[in-house]
Design an enzyme around this catalytic site. Structure first.
Site, PDB file in Angstrom:
ATOM      1  N   HIS A   2     -11.464 -20.192  -1.272  1.00  0.00           N
ATOM      2  CA  HIS A   2     -10.118 -20.730  -1.027  1.00  0.00           C
ATOM      3  C   HIS A   2      -9.328 -20.851  -2.337  1.00  0.00           C
ATOM      4  O   HIS A   2      -8.886 -21.925  -2.732  1.00  0.00           O
ATOM      5  CB  HIS A   2     -10.194 -22.099  -0.337  1.00  0.00           C
ATOM      6  CG  HIS A   2      -8.958 -22.405   0.467  1.00  0.00           C
ATOM      7  ND1 HIS A   2      -8.978 -23.129   1.630  1.00  0.00           N
ATOM      8  CD2 HIS A   2      -7.650 -22.093   0.274  1.00  0.00           C
ATOM      9  CE1 HIS A   2      -7.762 -23.245   2.126  1.00  0.00           C
ATOM     10  NE2 HIS A   2      -6.940 -22.619   1.319  1.00  0.00           N
ATOM     11  N   ARG A  62      -5.559 -18.856   7.157  1.00  0.00           N
ATOM     12  CA  ARG A  62      -6.395 -19.913   7.716  1.00  0.00           C
ATOM     13  C   ARG A  62      -7.624 -19.274   8.349  1.00  0.00           C
ATOM     14  O   ARG A  62      -7.515 -18.293   9.087  1.00  0.00           O
ATOM     15  CB  ARG A  62      -5.629 -20.720   8.770  1.00  0.00           C
ATOM     16  CG  ARG A  62      -4.562 -21.639   8.196  1.00  0.00           C
ATOM     17  CD  ARG A  62      -5.174 -22.797   7.434  1.00  0.00           C
ATOM     18  NE  ARG A  62      -4.184 -23.737   6.913  1.00  0.00           N
ATOM     19  CZ  ARG A  62      -3.635 -23.647   5.714  1.00  0.00           C
ATOM     20  NH1 ARG A  62      -3.964 -22.648   4.905  1.00  0.00           N
ATOM     21  NH2 ARG A  62      -2.757 -24.554   5.308  1.00  0.00           N
ATOM     22  N   GLU A  67     -15.105 -25.163   5.817  1.00  0.00           N
ATOM     23  CA  GLU A  67     -15.071 -25.024   4.359  1.00  0.00           C
ATOM     24  C   GLU A  67     -15.716 -26.228   3.697  1.00  0.00           C
ATOM     25  O   GLU A  67     -15.312 -27.365   3.959  1.00  0.00           O
ATOM     26  CB  GLU A  67     -13.633 -24.853   3.880  1.00  0.00           C
ATOM     27  CG  GLU A  67     -13.007 -23.546   4.358  1.00  0.00           C
ATOM     28  CD  GLU A  67     -11.639 -23.273   3.761  1.00  0.00           C
ATOM     29  OE1 GLU A  67     -11.101 -24.151   3.038  1.00  0.00           O
ATOM     30  OE2 GLU A  67     -11.095 -22.182   3.996  1.00  0.00           O
TER      31      GLU A  67
END
Length: 630
Positions: free
Chosen positions: A366, A318, A347
């Site tokens: 990601h 994270r 993000e």
């Protein structure tokens, strides 16, 4: 001497700030507290210590039960299910899902695949849906649950993190939330290893250089992995898989995780160490802890000051666990040689992000779970969870609370708070590097064991131990499942005492076995960390630490000191706290033998500064102390 300056990596977060006043909380402050505590059901957060709020508690709990009885899914785990109706349930899929998962859903209900919905469009659609499946891009806010008007029965998150789902609102509106925590484990571990290797050999930088028409062999000299030490921060499913693969690359692997039993780690050649030892000795640090209030920005300026110069950092967990500005400073100073990041605080990150643009940082958007196999696995896992929930089955991957009968809540509410806070306190007493394997709960009650249902209390003790240092959200449905998954065995013992049978419980004692304690006085004669609590006037109290009797309210923060039993100790510690404007709400001193050793328990409203805690530790008569957040 144990002190508050030596903390495990995942220090449990503070919940509420206490007051020494016995006046009932205001309605507005109570509701504010409910809104800000997403991981616990609203009905468990209502105070039963003051009659003025008893009716509010029962009303909300009863409303939950009534809504369950009249809804298509009337019983969790019962026979009444949504599928008993003539019409099929409508399942809205707002982000792309693997075809295998969609096929499972279509066999059960009517599936509406509507991608890239705005919040406004989502709120319009949701009123006709029984279930919603999302990934990380869809924000399931309070407005979404309000727009559903009670029809939405389950939200499925295709993945692990549920940061984009308002759990508090889901609970208030009687909506179950489930996730898919297992299917992408290998994919995330493989991506972590890919970043590790590509960073060490400057693959991304060399690729960009060649595509720019350059041939810079000397500039992109890398470092070898063989013989280097990798610190895996978080030894869950992904972390342990990364460790296995790193061992295959010839690396020495250490780990820090309060739930990593030493024998399980040793089985794959990994040593469990403290947080400071891990980051100060590692050549590479791979992050695999969840994002909780306790782990938010755990890698900051102070942490980077302790790392070995030239360390390299990988993060596929994270983004929020790293203070990104602090990482940029560490990279600029050379303290951190390189970083490889798949996740970010925001993000997508801003285009002008100094971290993303840094020449010694490798980044990916990601991609941890982005393999074909993982995507199909997640799709199947979440589809099965959602279908099961719509059928009324107990969901092992449920992440919010089930409905609890109002009469049980009304009676056990203050003991529920006591159970959770004993768990939170106990886990903070465990020294770094000790894996928690077993816990024993002893209930003293005047009632017959058959008349005392302790499932909710056991779940809340599990919640108190696990939730502050994990991304798991514990409730009556998933408590035993989560504890087993974490390798934590919780046993219960009920002792009948001569007390009023009107009170369900006289006391709750929690013992942690085969662990080291950062506060030696908390260890009982049997070698276990042992604490006991009671409910007094509706408020949970700590009444015993190890072999010492104390009496202090479990509210706010707590300082425990073992001292020589002599005059003036309360005044000395009180003066130190007073000089720093730290308000003392409660104080209790317990001893075993007069003029020898004593335990002083001090409740404080604010968190003392490190300077204050250091001064307390320097008082000659204080032999050890610990600061705890409740």
């Amino acid at each position: 001497m144990a002190s508050s300056t030596t903390k495990p990596i995942f220090t449990p977060p503070s919940t509420t700030t206490s007051s020494s006043s016995s006046q009932p909380p205001t309605r507005s402050s109570l509701l504010s507290f409910l809104r800000n505590t997403a991981s616990t059901p609203i009905s468990l957060k209502l105070s039963h210590s003051h009659p003025s709020f008893r009716s509010l508690s029962i009303k909300n709990a009863t409303k939950t039960i009534e809504s369950a009885e009249t809804s298509p899914v009337s019983k969790v785990g019962g026979k009444d299910t949504i599928n008993s109706q003539e019409t099929k349930p409508t399942i809205l899929v707002s982000e792309k899902l693997g075809e295998a998962g969609l096929e499972l859903l279509r066999n059960f209900g009517d599936v509406d695949c509507s991608y890239d919905l705005s919040q406004e469009d989502l709120c319009k659609k949701i009123a006709s849906c029984d279930a919603l499946i999302v990934r990380s891009g869809t924000k399931v806010t309070r407005q979404v649950f309000e727009a559903a008007k009670g029809k939405l029965k389950v939200v499925g998150r295709a993945g692990v993190g549920i940061d984009n789902v308002d759990l508090q609102a889901a609970t208030e509106f009687g909506c179950l939330v489930v996730n898919a925590p297992s299917a992408n484990t290998v994919a995330a571990a493989e991506h972590g290893i890919a970043l590790l290797a590509s960073m060490a050999r400057n693959v991304a930088q060399a690729d960009a250089s060649m595509k720019a028409g350059q041939w810079q062999r000397n500039k992109h000299v890398g470092v070898s992995l063989v013989g280097k030490t990798l610190a895996v921060m978080g030894f869950g499913k992904v972390g342990s898989e990364v460790a296995r693969r790193a061992k295959g690359l010839g690396m020495e692997v250490i780990t820090h995780d309060p739930y990593a039993p030493a024998d399980r780690a040793r089985a794959i050649g990994v040593e469990v160490v403290s947080f400071d030892q891990a980051i100060s000795t590692a050549d590479f640090i791979s992050l695999h802890m969840p994002l909780t209030p306790a782990t938010k920005k755990v890698f900051n300026d102070d942490s980077f000051a302790k790392v070995k110069k030239g360390v390299r950092i990988i993060n596929v967990a994270r983004g929020g666990v790293i203070d990104e500005d602090a990482l940029v400073r560490a990279l600029d100073s050379g303290k951190v040689a390189q970083a490889a990041l798949d996740v970010f605080t925001e993000e997508p990150p801003p285009k002008d992000s100094k971290l993303v643009q840094h020449e010694r940082v490798t980044v990916t958007p990601h991609l941890g779970a982005s393999t074909k196999e993982a995507q199909e696995g997640v799709a199947i896992e979440i589809a099965e969870a959602v279908v099961g929930a719509l059928k009324g089955e107990l969901a092992a991957t449920a992440v919010n609370a089930p409905m609890v009968p109002a009469e049980i809540l009304s009676e056990l509410a203050p003991y529920v708070v006591l159970a959770e806070r004993l768990g939170r306190l106990a886990v903070q007493l465990v020294a770094g590097g000790s894996g928690i394997k077993s816990a024993k709960v002893v209930y003293k009650s005047a009632r017959d064991p058959d008349d005392l249902d302790t499932r909710l209390l056991r779940a809340m003790i599990t919640k108190g131990i696990i939730e502050p240092i994990s991304d798991s959200f514990i409730n009556l449905v998933n408590a035993d499942f989560t504890a087993k998954k974490k390798g934590l065995r919780i046993s219960e013992e009920r002792v009948v005492v001569d007390a009023s049978p009107e009170l369900p419980i006289f006391s709750i004692q929690l013992q942690l076995s085969t662990v080291d304690s950062k506060f030696g006085s908390a260890v009982s004669g049997g070698g276990d960390i042992s604490i006991k609590g009671e409910v007094k006037n509706g408020i949970p109290h700590l009444t015993r630490v190890g072999s010492f009797s104390v009496d202090v309210s479990l509210e706010g923060n707590l300082i425990l000191c073992r001292q020589v039993d002599q005059p003036g100790m309360i005044g000395q510690v009180g003066n130190i706290l007073g000089e720093q404007n730290v308000n003392v709400s409660f104080m209790s001193v317990g001893r075993t033998v007069r003029r020898r050793n004593a335990i002083m328990a001090i409740g404080v409203d604010e968190e003392p500064s490190l300077e204050s805690l250091k001064k307390i530790g320097e008082v000659p008569a204080i032999e050890e102390f610990v600061f705890l957040k409740l």
